[in-house]
Scaffold this motif. Structure first.
Motif, short mmCIF file in Angstrom:
data_model
loop_
_atom_site.label_atom_id
_atom_site.label_comp_id
_atom_site.label_asym_id
_atom_site.label_seq_id
_atom_site.Cartn_x
_atom_site.Cartn_y
_atom_site.Cartn_z
N ARG A 126 -1.41 5.11 8.24
CA ARG A 126 -2.01 5.54 6.96
C ARG A 126 -2.41 4.33 6.12
NH1 ARG A 126 2.05 9.53 7.46
NH2 ARG A 126 3.48 8.50 6.02
N ILE A 159 0.86 -1.18 0.00
CA ILE A 159 0.00 0.00 0.00
C ILE A 159 0.90 1.23 0.00
CG2 ILE A 159 -1.67 1.34 1.34
CD1 ILE A 159 -2.76 -1.29 2.43
N GLN A 217 -5.61 2.86 7.43
CA GLN A 217 -6.78 3.62 7.03
C GLN A 217 -7.25 3.22 5.64
OE1 GLN A 217 -5.41 7.63 7.45
NE2 GLN A 217 -5.43 7.57 9.69
N THR A 218 -6.30 2.99 4.73
CA THR A 218 -6.66 2.53 3.38
C THR A 218 -7.26 1.13 3.44
OG1 THR A 218 -4.93 3.87 2.36
CG2 THR A 218 -5.76 2.00 1.09
#
Length: 258
Positions: free
Chosen positions: A196, A128, A199-200
């Motif tokens: 982060r 990611i 969160q994705t």
């Protein structure tokens, strides 16, 4: 677990196959009903064919077919994170995600107790992208979370902050708890990219639970839960793995019953 053998992995193709077959024959007995093998790297979810396996020279090896032919036993081969999640997520319902943190960042998904592979390779959470202009990753892109939040990145942050080379993640957490600002900065720099990425992950698949495993997974889970900076949009239970280094072995055994 009835037997437990540990050996350094033979990295060349012929040696690896011979080692696997020898270990199977060493531990099997008249009650053995199947074989499970966890491989670090890209393993096709549908067939168990090994596409890439890091430092192991076994790209393209159709290991399940080979083991079945040589041993006359059923064989399941999966990515090692998927095997670990079978153990860690046993008894779970819904979608459970596992993220492994060590030399790299890997992962797996479990849907109602069954590994979910998507087209074949679902769960490669280490790729990611969290910073488009970040370091180049082994996958060929830039800014994958693996380049920021795996073990080598933590080692670089520790060295840059001036801590001794022997400093561990647990040592950094302890120093931060004692008010060391440099240790706090190291924790933030290491964990923020992972936050982060989470969160994705949550925005896309919304797992009911996220399990952190691997050599550094427990430390990462401790830091993220302590920071408590998640918004209600991305707030899902984050827990450390229970079975440690045995998770992959236990899951490989359980895979024969799926």
């Amino acid at each position: 677990m009835l037997h437990h053998l540990v050996e350094p992995v033979v990295s060349d193709r012929t040696g690896f196959v011979n080692q696997v077959l020898r270990l199977i024959n060493t531990v099997r007995d008249e009650t053995t009903c199947g074989v499970g093998i966890g491989i670090p790297g890209r393993v096709m979810g549908g067939t168990g064919q090994i596409v890439t396996a890091g430092y192991l020279d076994i790209d393209g090896l159709e290991l399940p077919d080979l083991v079945r032919t040589k041993t006359q036993l059923p064989c399941q081969t999966m990515n090692d994170a998927a095997m670990a999640l079978i153990a860690e997520g046993r008894g779970s319902s819904g979608l459970v995600a596992m993220i492994t943190v060590g030399t790299g960042v890997g992962g797996a998904l479990l849907l109602d107790g069954i590994p979910y592979h998507g087209g074949d390779f679902a769960g490669q959470f280490g790729h990611i992208v969290v910073a488009a202009d970040g370091p180049k990753c082994n996958c060929g892109r830039r800014g994958c979370v693996e380049t920021f939040s795996a073990g080598p990145a933590l080692g670089a942050l520790i060295a840059k902050a001036g801590f001794p080379q022997s400093t561990t993640a647990a040592g950094i957490i302890e120093a931060a708890a004692n008010g060391d600002d440099k240790a706090n900065d190291v924790m933030a720099a290491w964990a923020a990219p992972m936050e982060r990425a989470l969160q994705t992950l949550i925005a896309v698949v919304d797992p009911t639970r996220i399990i952190f495993g691997g050599g550094l997974g427990i430390d990462m889970a401790r830091i993220i839960t302590a920071r408590n900076k998640r918004s209600a949009w991305f707030d899902r239970p984050i827990v450390p793995a229970r079975w440690g280094d045995n998770a992959g072995v236990i899951g490989a055994g359980l895979a024969g019953f799926l």
